[in-house]
Design a protein around this motif. Structure first.
Motif, PDB file in Angstrom:
ATOM      1  N   LEU A  13       0.833  -1.206   0.000  1.00 28.64           N
ATOM      2  CA  LEU A  13       0.000   0.000   0.000  1.00 28.64           C
ATOM      3  C   LEU A  13       0.867   1.255   0.000  1.00 28.64           C
ATOM      4  O   LEU A  13       1.931   1.284   0.611  1.00 28.64           O
ATOM      5  N   VAL A  14       0.374   2.285  -0.672  1.00 29.44           N
ATOM      6  CA  VAL A  14       1.051   3.582  -0.715  1.00 29.44           C
ATOM      7  C   VAL A  14       0.044   4.623  -0.235  1.00 29.44           C
ATOM      8  O   VAL A  14      -1.054   4.729  -0.790  1.00 29.44           O
ATOM      9  N   LEU A  15       0.410   5.383   0.798  1.00 27.40           N
ATOM     10  CA  LEU A  15      -0.507   6.380   1.377  1.00 27.40           C
ATOM     11  C   LEU A  15      -0.338   7.743   0.729  1.00 27.40           C
ATOM     12  O   LEU A  15       0.764   8.281   0.694  1.00 27.40           O
ATOM     13  N   HIS A  16      -1.452   8.308   0.260  1.00 31.14           N
ATOM     14  CA  HIS A  16      -1.434   9.656  -0.327  1.00 31.14           C
ATOM     15  C   HIS A  16      -1.736  10.729   0.712  1.00 31.14           C
ATOM     16  O   HIS A  16      -1.391  11.891   0.502  1.00 31.14           O
ATOM     17  N   SER A  17      -2.406  10.357   1.776  1.00 34.30           N
ATOM     18  CA  SER A  17      -2.752  11.346   2.811  1.00 34.30           C
ATOM     19  C   SER A  17      -2.736  10.652   4.170  1.00 34.30           C
ATOM     20  O   SER A  17      -2.646   9.427   4.248  1.00 34.30           O
ATOM     21  N   HIS A  18      -2.827  11.466   5.215  1.00 34.06           N
ATOM     22  CA  HIS A  18      -2.787  10.923   6.587  1.00 34.06           C
ATOM     23  C   HIS A  18      -1.568  10.020   6.770  1.00 34.06           C
ATOM     24  O   HIS A  18      -1.668   8.883   7.250  1.00 34.06           O
ATOM     25  N   HIS A  19      -0.412  10.560   6.374  1.00 29.77           N
ATOM     26  CA  HIS A  19       0.839   9.811   6.427  1.00 29.77           C
ATOM     27  C   HIS A  19       1.169   9.309   7.833  1.00 29.77           C
ATOM     28  O   HIS A  19       1.903   8.331   7.980  1.00 29.77           O
TER      29      HIS A  19
ATOM     30  N   LYS B 189      11.877   3.800   4.200  1.00 31.28           N
ATOM     31  CA  LYS B 189      10.665   4.278   3.518  1.00 31.28           C
ATOM     32  C   LYS B 189      10.914   4.422   2.016  1.00 31.28           C
ATOM     33  O   LYS B 189      12.033   4.609   1.577  1.00 31.28           O
ATOM     34  N   SER B 190       9.831   4.316   1.277  1.00 29.69           N
ATOM     35  CA  SER B 190       9.873   4.515  -0.165  1.00 29.69           C
ATOM     36  C   SER B 190       8.973   5.706  -0.480  1.00 29.69           C
ATOM     37  O   SER B 190       7.845   5.775   0.018  1.00 29.69           O
ATOM     38  N   PHE B 191       9.477   6.638  -1.275  1.00 31.25           N
ATOM     39  CA  PHE B 191       8.713   7.844  -1.596  1.00 31.25           C
ATOM     40  C   PHE B 191       8.363   7.919  -3.074  1.00 31.25           C
ATOM     41  O   PHE B 191       9.181   7.568  -3.930  1.00 31.25           O
ATOM     42  N   SER B 192       7.170   8.406  -3.336  1.00 24.62           N
ATOM     43  CA  SER B 192       6.759   8.712  -4.707  1.00 24.62           C
ATOM     44  C   SER B 192       6.096  10.079  -4.695  1.00 24.62           C
ATOM     45  O   SER B 192       5.752  10.612  -3.637  1.00 24.62           O
ATOM     46  N   THR B 193       5.916  10.638  -5.888  1.00 25.15           N
ATOM     47  CA  THR B 193       5.305  11.957  -5.994  1.00 25.15           C
ATOM     48  C   THR B 193       4.646  12.106  -7.358  1.00 25.15           C
ATOM     49  O   THR B 193       4.727  11.205  -8.201  1.00 25.15           O
ATOM     50  N   ALA B 194       4.013  13.257  -7.550  1.00 26.26           N
ATOM     51  CA  ALA B 194       3.337  13.548  -8.813  1.00 26.26           C
ATOM     52  C   ALA B 194       4.019  14.721  -9.491  1.00 26.26           C
ATOM     53  O   ALA B 194       4.380  15.700  -8.831  1.00 26.26           O
ATOM     54  N   THR B 195       4.199  14.612 -10.812  1.00 25.87           N
ATOM     55  CA  THR B 195       4.735  15.726 -11.604  1.00 25.87           C
ATOM     56  C   THR B 195       3.871  15.894 -12.846  1.00 25.87           C
ATOM     57  O   THR B 195       3.203  14.958 -13.282  1.00 25.87           O
ATOM     58  N   HIS B 196       3.903  17.117 -13.388  1.00 26.44           N
ATOM     59  CA  HIS B 196       3.092  17.391 -14.573  1.00 26.44           C
ATOM     60  C   HIS B 196       3.906  17.990 -15.712  1.00 26.44           C
ATOM     61  O   HIS B 196       3.351  18.413 -16.718  1.00 26.44           O
ATOM     62  N   SER B 197       5.221  18.009 -15.526  1.00 27.69           N
ATOM     63  CA  SER B 197       6.098  18.458 -16.615  1.00 27.69           C
ATOM     64  C   SER B 197       7.431  17.746 -16.477  1.00 27.69           C
ATOM     65  O   SER B 197       7.801  17.319 -15.370  1.00 27.69           O
ATOM     66  N   ILE B 198       8.146  17.618 -17.582  1.00 28.23           N
ATOM     67  CA  ILE B 198       9.449  16.961 -17.539  1.00 28.23           C
ATOM     68  C   ILE B 198      10.442  17.787 -16.725  1.00 28.23           C
ATOM     69  O   ILE B 198      11.319  17.239 -16.061  1.00 28.23           O
TER      70      ILE B 198
ATOM     71  N   HIS C 179       3.303   8.718  -0.535  1.00 28.35           N
ATOM     72  CA  HIS C 179       3.203   9.520  -1.761  1.00 28.35           C
ATOM     73  C   HIS C 179       2.964  10.984  -1.390  1.00 28.35           C
ATOM     74  O   HIS C 179       2.144  11.284  -0.530  1.00 28.35           O
ATOM     75  N   PHE C 180       3.706  11.861  -2.047  1.00 28.32           N
ATOM     76  CA  PHE C 180       3.542  13.297  -1.847  1.00 28.32           C
ATOM     77  C   PHE C 180       2.920  13.913  -3.096  1.00 28.32           C
ATOM     78  O   PHE C 180       3.414  13.693  -4.201  1.00 28.32           O
TER      79      PHE C 180
ATOM     80  N   GLU D  29       2.417  19.189  -1.723  1.00 25.90           N
ATOM     81  CA  GLU D  29       3.105  18.745  -0.501  1.00 25.90           C
ATOM     82  C   GLU D  29       4.614  18.705  -0.710  1.00 25.90           C
ATOM     83  O   GLU D  29       5.381  19.088   0.169  1.00 25.90           O
ATOM     84  N   ARG D  30       5.016  18.215  -1.876  1.00 23.26           N
ATOM     85  CA  ARG D  30       6.450  18.099  -2.167  1.00 23.26           C
ATOM     86  C   ARG D  30       7.130  19.464  -2.144  1.00 23.26           C
ATOM     87  O   ARG D  30       8.224  19.623  -1.638  1.00 23.26           O
ATOM     88  N   LYS D  31       6.435  20.466  -2.685  1.00 20.12           N
ATOM     89  CA  LYS D  31       7.016  21.801  -2.764  1.00 20.12           C
ATOM     90  C   LYS D  31       6.988  22.541  -1.427  1.00 20.12           C
ATOM     91  O   LYS D  31       7.786  23.423  -1.192  1.00 20.12           O
ATOM     92  N   ASN D  32       6.070  22.139  -0.530  1.00 23.80           N
ATOM     93  CA  ASN D  32       5.930  22.835   0.756  1.00 23.80           C
ATOM     94  C   ASN D  32       6.658  22.167   1.915  1.00 23.80           C
ATOM     95  O   ASN D  32       6.830  22.762   2.961  1.00 23.80           O
TER      96      ASN D  32
END
Length: 196
Positions: A55-61, A90-99, A73-74, A78-81
């Motif tokens: 499982l990967v948690l997006h909130s309530h870490h 721990k293993s971390f993942s995140t979301a991006t919208h540009s290269i 997951h950030f 969250e990643r920027k703040n």
């Protein structure tokens, strides 16, 4: 291949989740943006303990430790703040919208979603503003795996992998389908044949 939960609850969701794991699902991202901490804890409690390492948690870490979840997951915001919490074990993942955002990620991130690749199945009027396949040509970050998200289904998985993505995340293809398990197995077969 990753599956992201539907943002809102789905009928028989826990049973479907267990079936996905039985079929070999590697990671389930729990993204329930409207869930309180208590609702999130209840949701996780319904998932068999043997699957919680997937499982990967997006909130309530803060719940991660209580349930033996090592994957966090950030969101982009969250990643920027935030500074990353201790990465030990721990293993971390995140979301991006540009290269550009993807390329600038610190090495603590094991993988990152890059989206949207195609017109979204689950979100209305959410479609790519740039060609992410072309954008991948300027990828300089080869430490973090790049995971395609947005409009991924059985019809475009092969093209997605052939164009430089390391993997993909499914959301609408699973939860908007009448038979989510059958759809998952079909997508899984395409991925496996690509890597053979």
């Amino acid at each position: 291949m990753i599956v992201i939960t539907n943002p809102s609850p789905i009928k028989n969701e826990t049973n479907i989740v267990h079936s996905l794991f039985e079929e070999g699902l590697a990671l389930l991202h729990i993204r329930k943006p409207d869930f309180s901490e208590i609702e999130m804890a209840r949701f996780i409690q319904q998932i068999k303990p043997e699957y919680r390492s997937h499982l990967v948690l997006h909130s309530h870490h803060v719940l991660a430790e209580d349930f033996g979840i090592n994957r966090i997951h950030f969101s982009e915001k969250e990643r920027k703040n935030n500074t990353l919490i201790s990465s030990e074990g721990k293993s971390f993942s995140t979301a991006t919208h540009s290269i550009e955002d993807f390329n600038s990620l610190p090495p603590e991130f094991d993988y990152a979603f890059l989206s949207p690749v195609y017109k979204s199945i689950s979100k209305e009027n959410y479609h790519p503003e740039t060609n992410l396949f072309e954008a991948l040509n300027s990828r300089t970050n080869h430490i973090t795996k790049v995971i395609a998200l947005g409009g991924i289904d059985a019809k475009n998985i092969k093209k997605t992998l052939e164009n430089g993505f390391d993997g993909m995340a499914l959301l609408g293809a699973i939860w908007k389908n009448e038979n989510p398990i059958k759809q998952f197995k079909l997508c899984q077969q395409i991925v496996q044949s690509h890597f053979q």
